[in-house]
Design a protein around this motif. Sequence first.
Motif, PDB file in Angstrom:
ATOM      1  N   ALA A  46     -54.470  -4.205  12.905  1.00 21.99           N
ATOM      2  CA  ALA A  46     -54.372  -3.023  12.051  1.00 21.99           C
ATOM      3  C   ALA A  46     -54.344  -1.751  12.883  1.00 21.99           C
ATOM      4  O   ALA A  46     -54.583  -1.771  14.092  1.00 21.99           O
ATOM      5  CB  ALA A  46     -55.550  -2.993  11.068  1.00 21.99           C
ATOM      6  N   GLY A  47     -54.035  -0.630  12.237  1.00 26.85           N
ATOM      7  CA  GLY A  47     -54.052   0.664  12.909  1.00 26.85           C
ATOM      8  C   GLY A  47     -52.672   1.148  13.294  1.00 26.85           C
ATOM      9  O   GLY A  47     -51.673   0.432  13.173  1.00 26.85           O
ATOM     10  N   ALA A  48     -52.643   2.369  13.805  1.00 29.51           N
ATOM     11  CA  ALA A  48     -51.377   2.998  14.182  1.00 29.51           C
ATOM     12  C   ALA A  48     -50.649   2.214  15.264  1.00 29.51           C
ATOM     13  O   ALA A  48     -49.417   2.169  15.309  1.00 29.51           O
ATOM     14  CB  ALA A  48     -51.630   4.425  14.645  1.00 29.51           C
ATOM     15  N   SER A  49     -51.421   1.607  16.197  1.00 29.80           N
ATOM     16  CA  SER A  49     -50.808   0.844  17.292  1.00 29.80           C
ATOM     17  C   SER A  49     -50.793  -0.648  16.994  1.00 29.80           C
ATOM     18  O   SER A  49     -50.592  -1.461  17.888  1.00 29.80           O
ATOM     19  CB  SER A  49     -51.583   1.090  18.592  1.00 29.80           C
ATOM     20  OG  SER A  49     -52.946   0.685  18.441  1.00 29.80           O
ATOM     21  N   GLY A  50     -51.020  -1.012  15.744  1.00 26.00           N
ATOM     22  CA  GLY A  50     -51.086  -2.412  15.366  1.00 26.00           C
ATOM     23  C   GLY A  50     -49.727  -3.054  15.232  1.00 26.00           C
ATOM     24  O   GLY A  50     -48.682  -2.419  15.381  1.00 26.00           O
ATOM     25  N   GLY A  51     -49.755  -4.339  14.924  1.00 27.71           N
ATOM     26  CA  GLY A  51     -48.513  -5.079  14.780  1.00 27.71           C
ATOM     27  C   GLY A  51     -48.802  -6.547  14.565  1.00 27.71           C
ATOM     28  O   GLY A  51     -49.867  -6.921  14.071  1.00 27.71           O
ATOM     29  N   VAL A  52     -47.865  -7.389  14.966  1.00 31.09           N
ATOM     30  CA  VAL A  52     -47.991  -8.823  14.768  1.00 31.09           C
ATOM     31  C   VAL A  52     -47.689  -9.545  16.077  1.00 31.09           C
ATOM     32  O   VAL A  52     -46.796  -9.140  16.836  1.00 31.09           O
ATOM     33  CB  VAL A  52     -47.042  -9.303  13.647  1.00 31.09           C
ATOM     34  CG1 VAL A  52     -45.593  -8.908  13.950  1.00 31.09           C
ATOM     35  CG2 VAL A  52     -47.157 -10.801  13.438  1.00 31.09           C
ATOM     36  N   THR A  53     -48.433 -10.615  16.352  1.00 30.05           N
ATOM     37  CA  THR A  53     -48.265 -11.395  17.573  1.00 30.05           C
ATOM     38  C   THR A  53     -48.165 -12.875  17.230  1.00 30.05           C
ATOM     39  O   THR A  53     -48.980 -13.386  16.445  1.00 30.05           O
ATOM     40  CB  THR A  53     -49.457 -11.197  18.530  1.00 30.05           C
ATOM     41  OG1 THR A  53     -49.621  -9.812  18.802  1.00 30.05           O
ATOM     42  CG2 THR A  53     -49.228 -11.944  19.840  1.00 30.05           C
ATOM     43  N   PHE A  54     -47.172 -13.545  17.807  1.00 27.53           N
ATOM     44  CA  PHE A  54     -47.059 -14.995  17.660  1.00 27.53           C
ATOM     45  C   PHE A  54     -47.688 -15.667  18.880  1.00 27.53           C
ATOM     46  O   PHE A  54     -47.334 -15.370  20.021  1.00 27.53           O
ATOM     47  CB  PHE A  54     -45.598 -15.422  17.541  1.00 27.53           C
ATOM     48  CG  PHE A  54     -45.393 -16.909  17.725  1.00 27.53           C
ATOM     49  CD1 PHE A  54     -45.968 -17.802  16.837  1.00 27.53           C
ATOM     50  CD2 PHE A  54     -44.662 -17.401  18.792  1.00 27.53           C
ATOM     51  CE1 PHE A  54     -45.810 -19.179  17.012  1.00 27.53           C
ATOM     52  CE2 PHE A  54     -44.487 -18.772  18.971  1.00 27.53           C
ATOM     53  CZ  PHE A  54     -45.065 -19.659  18.072  1.00 27.53           C
TER      54      PHE A  54
END
Length: 276
Positions: free
Chosen positions: A63-71
């Motif tokens: 979460a957060g502004a620098s968040g994202g998704v990782t496989f």
Amino acid sequence: MKYKRSERLVYMTEYLTRRPNDLIPLTTFVNKFNQAKSSISEDIRILKEVFESEGIGLVQTTAGASGGVTFIPKITKTKAEEIVDHFIEELSKKNRLLPGGYLYMSDLVGNTHVMDEISELIVTMYENKEIDTVVTIATKGIPLAHAVARKLNVPVAVIRKDNKITEGSTVSVNYVSGSTRKIETMILAKRTLENGARVLVVDDFLRAGGSINGVIRLMEEFQAEVVGVSVLVESKDIIDRVFTDYTSIAKVANIDEYNETFDVEPGNCLEFFNKG
């Protein structure tokens, strides 16, 4: 172009699996599909459920502004057993025994499908070790090292036994070969590895462990920490091995050069999955 959810899922699956262990900002998909973050988040939730239920790997969100998704590639115990069984079946084929009790494995090491499967197993065992670099010894260990490094999303460092002018400044150590008891040298370019790196050592065959011991000594010169050692095959008949902290995919035993026979059994890698 308006994308259907099914089309988005196909694209996102391909995108994530080609970039394992890489944090992908959600905006990458938001901008690509011109969709709200809530829609992309729901897509990712679907992928997460399918990936984990099918034993493909983990999909983690931040979460957060620098968040994202990782496989994160990760296989199940059942898949690991299938990989080991397939490797043992291939390794057990006749005419593999070479003089000195070695096995011919160039066809397996050169088989990208086999190396890809085994790399999934190795990565699952070491995924929590925060590895910076995969280290191997030229030349047989290189294909497996690259397969493992690709899934970890880290570089490969190749140790050689002779100096190359194209390597620039190098660091070298002498070590005693566990099988021949001869003093040999291994060399690694200074630019290849950063000081203090956390490394996973990968190799094709383990006998007495002299070479692995040499690698550990060489890593000390870089102030690097060896967080794991994994080999394709180990010789079970060696009882005075100088290095014992490692994982293996298969073991060979009862090598009879005269009758050209040997036995193959699972390595200790499955113990990792049994713990789970």
